[in-house]
Design a protein around this motif. Structure first.
Motif, PDB file in Angstrom:
ATOM      1  N   MET A  72      29.339  74.851  -7.541  1.00 52.52           N
ATOM      2  CA  MET A  72      27.942  74.867  -7.980  1.00 52.52           C
ATOM      3  C   MET A  72      27.113  73.818  -7.231  1.00 52.52           C
ATOM      4  O   MET A  72      26.004  74.083  -6.781  1.00 52.52           O
ATOM      5  N   GLN A  73      27.684  72.591  -7.077  1.00 55.28           N
ATOM      6  CA  GLN A  73      26.953  71.525  -6.403  1.00 55.28           C
ATOM      7  C   GLN A  73      26.688  71.857  -4.937  1.00 55.28           C
ATOM      8  O   GLN A  73      25.613  71.567  -4.412  1.00 55.28           O
ATOM      9  N   ASN A  74      27.668  72.472  -4.282  1.00 57.68           N
ATOM     10  CA  ASN A  74      27.478  72.872  -2.887  1.00 57.68           C
ATOM     11  C   ASN A  74      26.419  73.959  -2.763  1.00 57.68           C
ATOM     12  O   ASN A  74      25.604  73.952  -1.839  1.00 57.68           O
ATOM     13  N   GLU A  75      26.437  74.892  -3.727  1.00 57.29           N
ATOM     14  CA  GLU A  75      25.444  75.966  -3.734  1.00 57.29           C
ATOM     15  C   GLU A  75      24.047  75.402  -3.958  1.00 57.29           C
ATOM     16  O   GLU A  75      23.077  75.813  -3.308  1.00 57.29           O
ATOM     17  N   LEU A  76      23.946  74.441  -4.875  1.00 58.60           N
ATOM     18  CA  LEU A  76      22.661  73.804  -5.149  1.00 58.60           C
ATOM     19  C   LEU A  76      22.161  73.019  -3.943  1.00 58.60           C
ATOM     20  O   LEU A  76      20.978  73.058  -3.596  1.00 58.60           O
ATOM     21  N   LYS A  77      23.074  72.316  -3.288  1.00 58.17           N
ATOM     22  CA  LYS A  77      22.707  71.537  -2.103  1.00 58.17           C
ATOM     23  C   LYS A  77      22.210  72.437  -0.982  1.00 58.17           C
ATOM     24  O   LYS A  77      21.218  72.131  -0.307  1.00 58.17           O
ATOM     25  N   GLU A  78      22.883  73.574  -0.791  1.00 50.08           N
ATOM     26  CA  GLU A  78      22.462  74.533   0.234  1.00 50.08           C
ATOM     27  C   GLU A  78      21.099  75.110  -0.102  1.00 50.08           C
ATOM     28  O   GLU A  78      20.226  75.241   0.765  1.00 50.08           O
ATOM     29  N   PHE A  79      20.895  75.450  -1.370  1.00 48.74           N
ATOM     30  CA  PHE A  79      19.604  75.986  -1.821  1.00 48.74           C
ATOM     31  C   PHE A  79      18.497  74.969  -1.575  1.00 48.74           C
ATOM     32  O   PHE A  79      17.433  75.300  -1.034  1.00 48.74           O
ATOM     33  N   TRP A  80      18.727  73.727  -1.958  1.00 56.18           N
ATOM     34  CA  TRP A  80      17.689  72.696  -1.851  1.00 56.18           C
ATOM     35  C   TRP A  80      17.312  72.435  -0.394  1.00 56.18           C
ATOM     36  O   TRP A  80      16.153  72.152  -0.085  1.00 56.18           O
ATOM     37  N   SER A  81      18.261  72.574   0.499  1.00 57.07           N
ATOM     38  CA  SER A  81      17.990  72.333   1.926  1.00 57.07           C
ATOM     39  C   SER A  81      17.033  73.367   2.507  1.00 57.07           C
ATOM     40  O   SER A  81      16.453  73.153   3.572  1.00 57.07           O
ATOM     41  N   GLN A  82      16.863  74.484   1.814  1.00 56.76           N
ATOM     42  CA  GLN A  82      15.981  75.556   2.295  1.00 56.76           C
ATOM     43  C   GLN A  82      14.562  75.443   1.741  1.00 56.76           C
ATOM     44  O   GLN A  82      13.703  76.275   2.031  1.00 56.76           O
ATOM     45  N   GLY A  83      14.301  74.416   0.936  1.00 60.06           N
ATOM     46  CA  GLY A  83      12.978  74.243   0.349  1.00 60.06           C
ATOM     47  C   GLY A  83      11.945  73.786   1.361  1.00 60.06           C
ATOM     48  O   GLY A  83      12.272  73.236   2.421  1.00 60.06           O
ATOM     49  N   ASP A  84      10.703  74.009   1.030  1.00 58.76           N
ATOM     50  CA  ASP A  84       9.575  73.568   1.856  1.00 58.76           C
ATOM     51  C   ASP A  84       8.962  72.355   1.173  1.00 58.76           C
ATOM     52  O   ASP A  84       8.420  72.470   0.064  1.00 58.76           O
ATOM     53  N   PHE A  85       9.052  71.191   1.799  1.00 62.47           N
ATOM     54  CA  PHE A  85       8.588  69.937   1.201  1.00 62.47           C
ATOM     55  C   PHE A  85       7.403  69.426   2.015  1.00 62.47           C
ATOM     56  O   PHE A  85       7.554  69.057   3.181  1.00 62.47           O
ATOM     57  N   GLN A  86       6.250  69.411   1.366  1.00 61.52           N
ATOM     58  CA  GLN A  86       5.016  69.079   2.066  1.00 61.52           C
ATOM     59  C   GLN A  86       4.172  68.131   1.219  1.00 61.52           C
ATOM     60  O   GLN A  86       4.599  67.672   0.152  1.00 61.52           O
ATOM     61  N   SER A  87       2.969  67.855   1.680  1.00 68.91           N
ATOM     62  CA  SER A  87       2.028  67.033   0.921  1.00 68.91           C
ATOM     63  C   SER A  87       0.609  67.530   1.165  1.00 68.91           C
ATOM     64  O   SER A  87       0.352  68.274   2.122  1.00 68.91           O
ATOM     65  N   PHE A  88      -0.285  67.157   0.278  1.00 69.81           N
ATOM     66  CA  PHE A  88      -1.716  67.423   0.496  1.00 69.81           C
ATOM     67  C   PHE A  88      -2.487  66.200   0.024  1.00 69.81           C
ATOM     68  O   PHE A  88      -1.947  65.328  -0.672  1.00 69.81           O
ATOM     69  N   THR A  89      -3.746  66.140   0.409  1.00 70.85           N
ATOM     70  CA  THR A  89      -4.589  65.010   0.028  1.00 70.85           C
ATOM     71  C   THR A  89      -5.390  65.381  -1.214  1.00 70.85           C
ATOM     72  O   THR A  89      -6.241  66.266  -1.166  1.00 70.85           O
ATOM     73  N   GLY A  90      -5.093  64.713  -2.320  1.00 69.38           N
ATOM     74  CA  GLY A  90      -5.777  64.983  -3.572  1.00 69.38           C
ATOM     75  C   GLY A  90      -7.083  64.216  -3.678  1.00 69.38           C
ATOM     76  O   GLY A  90      -7.585  63.656  -2.696  1.00 69.38           O
ATOM     77  N   LYS A  91      -7.611  64.170  -4.885  1.00 69.56           N
ATOM     78  CA  LYS A  91      -8.884  63.500  -5.110  1.00 69.56           C
ATOM     79  C   LYS A  91      -8.794  62.033  -4.708  1.00 69.56           C
ATOM     80  O   LYS A  91      -7.775  61.375  -4.916  1.00 69.56           O
ATOM     81  N   ASN A  92      -9.863  61.516  -4.120  1.00 71.17           N
ATOM     82  CA  ASN A  92      -9.941  60.122  -3.664  1.00 71.17           C
ATOM     83  C   ASN A  92      -8.853  59.802  -2.633  1.00 71.17           C
ATOM     84  O   ASN A  92      -8.332  58.684  -2.595  1.00 71.17           O
ATOM     85  N   THR A  93      -8.507  60.800  -1.827  1.00 65.35           N
ATOM     86  CA  THR A  93      -7.590  60.679  -0.680  1.00 65.35           C
ATOM     87  C   THR A  93      -6.193  60.179  -1.055  1.00 65.35           C
ATOM     88  O   THR A  93      -5.534  59.491  -0.265  1.00 65.35           O
ATOM     89  N   ILE A  94      -5.715  60.538  -2.244  1.00 63.94           N
ATOM     90  CA  ILE A  94      -4.355  60.187  -2.652  1.00 63.94           C
ATOM     91  C   ILE A  94      -3.397  61.273  -2.160  1.00 63.94           C
ATOM     92  O   ILE A  94      -3.662  62.472  -2.313  1.00 63.94           O
ATOM     93  N   THR A  95      -2.280  60.859  -1.575  1.00 63.44           N
ATOM     94  CA  THR A  95      -1.297  61.802  -1.057  1.00 63.44           C
ATOM     95  C   THR A  95      -0.415  62.333  -2.182  1.00 63.44           C
ATOM     96  O   THR A  95       0.211  61.555  -2.907  1.00 63.44           O
TER      97      THR A  95
END
Length: 315
Positions: A1-24
């Protein structure tokens, strides 16, 4: 299960955006097959999307695309004070503006269906309610788990707690430009399982503690006078702007919750039901024997809540 979860998590898209008052603002996205329904997760105070790995994986396995953000001032998102362990937000509605921007600018452009569903916990519910009131019809439906409509003030009457918080904030502003921790609160410190009032599940609790020990950058301590004052304003606004809610809601109440005020959840459901019966039941769905963190409770409680929440969203 842990290996499956680790593989799944590696395929995620991790990004950021600039919110109100230029907070990341940091977020994670896990897409599913074309045309799959989308769930947006609005987490609770001090949480990070890293804590929700198993829930995200389970939702993905059930055919959903998932988006989840770390609210400003916590998790992997930008902190706004030099002491990064202090719970702080300049204005509570800043959270709601971030969530609205996240959904309209990032979530919706990826969706081939209609509006997304929303799954929220605790403070994330208060943020969501304020978003619904400020920006109507952003999501199709919302399941709110242990919503922080009001903080549990314990033996203190609500009016006295409000007085102490507001006086403390005034004194703080007189003597310092740096927000103070509320009385008795401090930087992050892990509690032993037997001292916790969040979950009865020892395994999930220890997993969370380990996560925060391994990722010290997501640690967050107690709240400040300023944050509590803003939370009290949010409670007032949630009730005063009740008629501005147009999103169908399902409220899940943890029967033995000591973190938020269950009576205020009852009042909220009753008043919203009187205004618009099609938006809310007259009372919450009470989960007997449960503490605050319904999605991190024992298997029996967690499964019951997640199943009923998804049934509501899809009904």
């Amino acid at each position: 299960m842990q290996n499956e979860l680790k593989e799944f998590w590696s395929q995620g898209d991790f990004q950021s955006f600039t919110g109100k008052n230029t907070i990341t603002i940091r977020y994670a996205h896990f897409s599913n097959k074309t045309g799959s329904p989308t769930v947006v997760i609005s987490s609770g105070r001090s949480e990070s999307y890293l804590k929700y790995k198993n829930i995200i994986f389970e939702l993905h396995q059930q055919g959903y695309s998932i988006f989840i953000l770390d609210h400003r001032g916590q998790g992997l998102s930008q902190r706004m004070l030099s002491n990064t362990h202090k719970g702080y937000v300049e204005r509570f509605d800043d959270y709601a503006h971030d969530l609205h921007q996240f959904i309209t600018s990032i979530v919706n452009p990826t969706s081939t269906n209609s509006l997304p569903y929303l799954l929220a916990h605790s403070m994330g519910c208060a943020i969501s309610l304020r978003m619904f009131q400020l920006f109507p019809q952003v999501v199709k439906k919302a399941a709110l788990l242990s919503p922080m409509i009001a903080i549990n003030t314990g033996v203190l009457p609500h009016f006295l707690a409000r007085f102490i918080v507001n006086i403390g904030r005034v004194i703080n502003h007189i003597f310092s430009n740096e927000p103070w921790f509320f009385i008795g609160l401090s930087a992050y410190k892990a509690k032993a399982f037997h001292n916790n009032q969040l979950t009865h599940c020892k395994k999930r609790y220890k997993s969370t503690i380990n996560l925060y020990e391994e990722n010290t950058n997501i640690q967050l301590g107690g709240v400040t006078f300023h944050w509590l004052s803003e939370a009290l304003k949010a409670e007032h606004n949630i009730f005063s702007d009740l008629d501005k809610i147009h999103t169908p809601l399902c409220i899940f109440q943890a029967a033995n919750d000591n973190i938020v005020d269950n009576k205020k959840q009852d009042i909220f459901c009753d008043e919203l039901n009187q205004l618009a019966p099609h938006l809310s039941a007259k009372s919450p769905i009470v989960i007997e024997g449960a503490w605050h963190e319904l999605l991190f409770e024992t298997d029996e409680i967690r499964t019951k809540v997640l199943t009923r929440a998804l049934q509501f969203l899809e009904s």
